[in-house]
Design a protein around this motif. Sequence first.
Motif, PDB file in Angstrom:
ATOM      1  N   GLU A  99      43.099  75.084  17.022  1.00  0.00           N
ATOM      2  CA  GLU A  99      43.918  75.040  18.235  1.00  0.00           C
ATOM      3  C   GLU A  99      43.580  73.803  19.066  1.00  0.00           C
ATOM      4  OE1 GLU A  99      43.717  79.211  16.774  1.00  0.00           O
ATOM      5  OE2 GLU A  99      42.258  77.605  17.079  1.00  0.00           O
ATOM      6  N   ALA A 100      42.309  73.460  19.141  1.00  0.00           N
ATOM      7  CA  ALA A 100      41.901  72.259  19.869  1.00  0.00           C
ATOM      8  C   ALA A 100      42.499  71.010  19.233  1.00  0.00           C
ATOM      9  CB  ALA A 100      40.378  72.161  19.909  1.00  0.00           C
ATOM     10  N   GLN A 101      42.458  70.936  17.913  1.00  0.00           N
ATOM     11  CA  GLN A 101      43.040  69.785  17.213  1.00  0.00           C
ATOM     12  C   GLN A 101      44.545  69.688  17.462  1.00  0.00           C
ATOM     13  OE1 GLN A 101      41.835  70.749  13.210  1.00  0.00           O
ATOM     14  NE2 GLN A 101      40.079  69.349  13.263  1.00  0.00           N
ATOM     15  N   ARG A 102      45.194  70.827  17.510  1.00  0.00           N
ATOM     16  CA  ARG A 102      46.646  70.832  17.692  1.00  0.00           C
ATOM     17  C   ARG A 102      47.029  70.274  19.061  1.00  0.00           C
ATOM     18  NH1 ARG A 102      50.532  76.222  17.595  1.00  0.00           N
ATOM     19  NH2 ARG A 102      52.537  75.102  17.556  1.00  0.00           N
ATOM     20  N   ILE A 103      46.330  70.699  20.108  1.00  0.00           N
ATOM     21  CA  ILE A 103      46.633  70.199  21.452  1.00  0.00           C
ATOM     22  C   ILE A 103      46.273  68.724  21.561  1.00  0.00           C
ATOM     23  CG2 ILE A 103      46.076  70.415  23.897  1.00  0.00           C
ATOM     24  CD1 ILE A 103      45.567  73.389  23.414  1.00  0.00           C
ATOM     25  N   ALA A 104      45.099  68.342  21.066  1.00  0.00           N
ATOM     26  CA  ALA A 104      44.666  66.948  21.162  1.00  0.00           C
ATOM     27  C   ALA A 104      45.632  66.019  20.431  1.00  0.00           C
ATOM     28  CB  ALA A 104      43.254  66.801  20.601  1.00  0.00           C
ATOM     29  N   THR A 105      46.043  66.413  19.247  1.00  0.00           N
ATOM     30  CA  THR A 105      46.980  65.585  18.479  1.00  0.00           C
ATOM     31  C   THR A 105      48.300  65.441  19.219  1.00  0.00           C
ATOM     32  OG1 THR A 105      45.952  66.270  16.393  1.00  0.00           O
ATOM     33  CG2 THR A 105      48.189  65.372  16.272  1.00  0.00           C
ATOM     34  N   ALA A 106      48.792  66.533  19.796  1.00  0.00           N
ATOM     35  CA  ALA A 106      50.066  66.488  20.524  1.00  0.00           C
ATOM     36  C   ALA A 106      49.988  65.533  21.709  1.00  0.00           C
ATOM     37  CB  ALA A 106      50.444  67.891  20.991  1.00  0.00           C
ATOM     38  N   LEU A 107      48.902  65.593  22.472  1.00  0.00           N
ATOM     39  CA  LEU A 107      48.764  64.717  23.636  1.00  0.00           C
ATOM     40  C   LEU A 107      48.684  63.250  23.226  1.00  0.00           C
ATOM     41  CD1 LEU A 107      46.223  66.615  25.908  1.00  0.00           C
ATOM     42  CD2 LEU A 107      48.592  66.080  26.458  1.00  0.00           C
ATOM     43  N   LEU A 108      47.914  62.954  22.192  1.00  0.00           N
ATOM     44  CA  LEU A 108      47.785  61.568  21.754  1.00  0.00           C
ATOM     45  C   LEU A 108      49.097  61.047  21.172  1.00  0.00           C
ATOM     46  CD1 LEU A 108      44.195  61.844  20.257  1.00  0.00           C
ATOM     47  CD2 LEU A 108      44.868  60.643  22.348  1.00  0.00           C
ATOM     48  N   GLU A 109      49.875  61.935  20.554  1.00  0.00           N
ATOM     49  CA  GLU A 109      51.212  61.530  20.110  1.00  0.00           C
ATOM     50  C   GLU A 109      52.115  61.287  21.306  1.00  0.00           C
ATOM     51  OE1 GLU A 109      51.285  63.880  15.787  1.00  0.00           O
ATOM     52  OE2 GLU A 109      52.301  64.746  17.528  1.00  0.00           O
ATOM     53  N   ALA A 110      51.972  62.076  22.354  1.00  0.00           N
ATOM     54  CA  ALA A 110      52.775  61.869  23.562  1.00  0.00           C
ATOM     55  C   ALA A 110      52.492  60.500  24.171  1.00  0.00           C
ATOM     56  CB  ALA A 110      52.492  62.973  24.572  1.00  0.00           C
ATOM     57  N   ALA A 111      51.245  60.050  24.116  1.00  0.00           N
ATOM     58  CA  ALA A 111      50.884  58.753  24.688  1.00  0.00           C
ATOM     59  C   ALA A 111      51.633  57.610  24.025  1.00  0.00           C
ATOM     60  CB  ALA A 111      49.377  58.533  24.575  1.00  0.00           C
ATOM     61  N   ASP A 112      52.019  57.792  22.762  1.00  0.00           N
ATOM     62  CA  ASP A 112      52.763  56.746  22.052  1.00  0.00           C
ATOM     63  C   ASP A 112      54.071  56.394  22.748  1.00  0.00           C
ATOM     64  OD1 ASP A 112      51.124  56.000  20.018  1.00  0.00           O
ATOM     65  OD2 ASP A 112      52.023  57.295  18.501  1.00  0.00           O
ATOM     66  N   TYR A 113      54.645  57.358  23.460  1.00  0.00           N
ATOM     67  CA  TYR A 113      55.943  57.142  24.094  1.00  0.00           C
ATOM     68  C   TYR A 113      55.837  56.465  25.457  1.00  0.00           C
ATOM     69  CZ  TYR A 113      57.818  60.086  20.386  1.00  0.00           C
ATOM     70  OH  TYR A 113      58.181  60.593  19.160  1.00  0.00           O
ATOM     71  N   SER A 114      54.612  56.194  25.901  1.00  0.00           N
ATOM     72  CA  SER A 114      54.419  55.474  27.160  1.00  0.00           C
ATOM     73  C   SER A 114      53.407  54.350  26.960  1.00  0.00           C
ATOM     74  CB  SER A 114      53.966  56.436  28.264  1.00  0.00           C
ATOM     75  OG  SER A 114      52.873  57.228  27.842  1.00  0.00           O
ATOM     76  N   ASP A 115      53.578  53.631  25.847  1.00  0.00           N
ATOM     77  CA  ASP A 115      52.761  52.448  25.540  1.00  0.00           C
ATOM     78  C   ASP A 115      51.268  52.748  25.524  1.00  0.00           C
ATOM     79  OD1 ASP A 115      55.013  50.795  25.315  1.00  0.00           O
ATOM     80  OD2 ASP A 115      55.067  50.459  27.474  1.00  0.00           O
ATOM     81  N   GLY A 116      50.916  53.936  25.028  1.00  0.00           N
ATOM     82  CA  GLY A 116      49.511  54.267  24.893  1.00  0.00           C
ATOM     83  C   GLY A 116      48.851  54.773  26.160  1.00  0.00           C
ATOM     84  N   ARG A 117      49.613  54.949  27.231  1.00  0.00           N
ATOM     85  CA  ARG A 117      49.047  55.396  28.504  1.00  0.00           C
ATOM     86  C   ARG A 117      49.586  56.779  28.839  1.00  0.00           C
ATOM     87  NH1 ARG A 117      50.264  51.826  33.644  1.00  0.00           N
ATOM     88  NH2 ARG A 117      48.282  50.775  33.155  1.00  0.00           N
ATOM     89  N   LEU A 118      48.699  57.754  28.940  1.00  0.00           N
ATOM     90  CA  LEU A 118      49.108  59.077  29.386  1.00  0.00           C
ATOM     91  C   LEU A 118      49.309  59.058  30.892  1.00  0.00           C
ATOM     92  CD1 LEU A 118      46.796  61.397  27.280  1.00  0.00           C
ATOM     93  CD2 LEU A 118      49.297  61.401  27.243  1.00  0.00           C
ATOM     94  N   PRO A 119      50.433  59.568  31.384  1.00  0.00           N
ATOM     95  CA  PRO A 119      50.652  59.623  32.830  1.00  0.00           C
ATOM     96  C   PRO A 119      49.922  60.813  33.442  1.00  0.00           C
ATOM     97  CG  PRO A 119      52.507  60.595  31.700  1.00  0.00           C
ATOM     98  CD  PRO A 119      51.562  60.123  30.622  1.00  0.00           C
ATOM     99  N   GLU A 120      49.960  60.886  34.759  1.00  0.00           N
ATOM    100  CA  GLU A 120      49.383  62.015  35.485  1.00  0.00           C
ATOM    101  C   GLU A 120      49.902  63.346  34.946  1.00  0.00           C
ATOM    102  OE1 GLU A 120      49.343  63.505  40.171  1.00  0.00           O
ATOM    103  OE2 GLU A 120      50.875  62.120  39.432  1.00  0.00           O
ATOM    104  N   LEU A 121      51.193  63.420  34.705  1.00  0.00           N
ATOM    105  CA  LEU A 121      51.825  64.613  34.146  1.00  0.00           C
ATOM    106  C   LEU A 121      53.154  64.217  33.538  1.00  0.00           C
ATOM    107  CD1 LEU A 121      53.659  66.781  36.815  1.00  0.00           C
ATOM    108  CD2 LEU A 121      52.713  64.550  37.393  1.00  0.00           C
ATOM    109  N   PHE A 122      53.709  65.097  32.702  1.00  0.00           N
ATOM    110  CA  PHE A 122      55.089  64.945  32.257  1.00  0.00           C
ATOM    111  C   PHE A 122      55.726  66.325  32.217  1.00  0.00           C
ATOM    112  CE2 PHE A 122      52.184  64.504  28.624  1.00  0.00           C
ATOM    113  CZ  PHE A 122      52.582  65.531  27.772  1.00  0.00           C
ATOM    114  N   CYS A 123      57.028  66.347  32.040  1.00  0.00           N
ATOM    115  CA  CYS A 123      57.772  67.600  32.133  1.00  0.00           C
ATOM    116  C   CYS A 123      57.444  68.522  30.956  1.00  0.00           C
ATOM    117  CB  CYS A 123      59.271  67.325  32.197  1.00  0.00           C
ATOM    118  SG  CYS A 123      59.795  66.472  33.707  1.00  0.00           S
ATOM    119  N   GLY A 124      57.664  69.809  31.167  1.00  0.00           N
ATOM    120  CA  GLY A 124      57.257  70.805  30.203  1.00  0.00           C
ATOM    121  C   GLY A 124      58.340  71.271  29.254  1.00  0.00           C
TER     122      GLY A 124
END
Length: 718
Positions: free
Chosen positions: A582-607
């Motif tokens: 479960e930890a791997q699943r969440i971590a992978t999802a977040l790091l994939e999300a960062a790809d859509y903002s040039d490698g930078r995770l924002p404060e938050l994004f929509c759910g």
Amino acid sequence: MAGWNADTAAGPLGAGTVTLVEGSNFCISQPNGDIQPEQPHGVFFQDTRIVSRWNLTINGQPVEPLVADMTEPYRAVFAGRVPRLDGYADSPLLVERQRDVGAGIQELVTIRNYSLKPSECVIRLSVEADFADLFEVKEARIQRQWHETRQPDGDSLIIRAVWQDVYKGVVISAEGAQVTADALTYDVVIPAKGHWSTRFSVVPSADGQRPAGPFIHPVPGEVSQRDVRQREWVAKIPVVRMGNRSIERTLRRSYDDLGALRIEDPEHPERVVVAAGAPWFMTLFGRDSLWASEMALPVDPSLALGTLQTLAERQGKVVDPMSEEEPGKILHEVRLGVSGGLSLGGKSTYYGSVDATPLFINVLGAVSRWGFANETIAALLPHADRALTWIRDYGDKDGDGFVEYQRLNDQGLLNQGWKDSWDGITYADGRLPEAPIALCEVQAYVYSAYMSRAWMAYDAGDRDLAADLAERAARLKQRFNEQFWLPDKGYYALALDKDKRPVDACASNMGQCLWYGIVDDDKVPMVVERLMSPEMFSGWGVRTLASDMGAYNPASYHNGSIWPHDNAVIVAGLMRYGFVREAQRIATALLEAADYSDGRLPELFCGFDRGQFRQPVPYPTACSPQAWASTTPIFLMTSLMRYDAYVSLGGLWLDPVLPESFGDLHISNAPTGAGPVTINASGRDASVDGLPEGMVLHRGARPWMTELMEQAYLGPET
């Protein structure tokens, strides 16, 4: 993040906005580099907007944007073209604007003429300065009207302003410019296939009269102080290489942003702390700065120490209902140039945070493991003890064993945990509870604070204090699991209301409780099941509020959005209890999300659900870069590596469970508190080179404070 009440939400910055950050200074502009006063844009110095308009025109035409490239967190290059007036599509005049932010800005403007003929150009820069408070700009409610004078002085324009007895000023300069009270202008002829350049600078004045200091730009062949500072930071921190180049980019972006968010304590320049985030929170925040610096321990432990020392000096001493200061309490935020009527609590330092105080003790416990001198840690222990006294005497006002909050004045925050928007805490049916409110995760922080201070006491030989605090922790854990657990729902209540009734919304807060160990073992699988349910896990991360709750809104600040830092803490909690998949699943999802903002995770994004949109949906007013979002990738990797140090125990712990998609991981110059090491990891395999003398590599997770205390009291008396 920094909070706000019903009428004080930040407005959107606008599409394509470019934000540059250096220390506590920042600049927000349009994609072409212009700044418009009707937008929440500007150049900000000490929480004051010193430039509210910055419009560049060529022959009366604004520059049409082509691209804006942030080469450093504090530097961007804007490329654009000058629209033609003869109806043709392509323009021969291209404009480059290289902007650096510091204590003001510096902008190198270059116009290139790609025509075969010379081009006559009138270059005009229109500038305004409204000296608005940061809060006035953020909330689009500018109230004060300054009496302004604008004085040309050679090739500079001096703008001075006074409001009541406050004086401010700014100097705009450009060598060789024609300066009027309205603008700086050049009349030039740019040769065929040639170019023309000039440099504009903006420097605030300390009292409306004297410049605060020159905005120094290097001579050719030298580097700027901003570049020197950045290079020193890069040389100090680890170097990461990964088989997965996208994750490598994200980690490097995190390092860069963390470096840009470092600010100095004005009274102790040698201390560096972490600002909460750009654009509106480039200052010291209790909760945010503590969280971010703890998550960044494997990169630079000194950030956490500097944050603790700075907060300790500002620890509450008196009872003040306006600022919500109380003896032993850790502050919520500090503002430098904000007028009293606009800042939270009406004062420059505001203490309305229920969680910063226990977090202070937790971070001190973490820092104590990273090899700082005994006397350095010992100097902070009295502040930790005052924080414990606040928990007992002020945090738990009714004596029920739980720490609650209720704002003390109508300018303070309605909600004072990390979900501090006015509607961030709700019942399952969407109703708002009445204060005092006891949040579930705050009790977890307090539990961990007791255990952290207990172990530090035991380590120093004070067994009586250690035993007392361990007993307090045990009582709190028992009461928490009795009163917050909802057996008919299979999860923990978000909070208890003023009547001690459960606030029964299913929220992400209970996920943070996992990391701190307050959750009973038999309840952990049910909590994990809820966190990973379709109502909570969107495919990009765990939502702040389940989609079947009454207040759910995927495009809200705290009621269904996804916060990277919140998910990182949940990942750490899942790893603590052995839920690796479960930890791997969440971590992978977040790091994939960062790809859509040039490698930078924002404060938050929509759910929104990942099946509904192919990429994460941005939240319009999210801060970026933001401290605990910037440290989220670091913390995710640390958790999946099960990497930690405890210098006084002579140990370095490493036992990775990296997903196959991450590829090989190589980290050099990694701090341990006793000296840098080199780490190689792939999947479940790992090795460490360069271990300092006396340090031993352990496979497995570092023992938790609870485990250390159990071992201590099961062992022989000493």
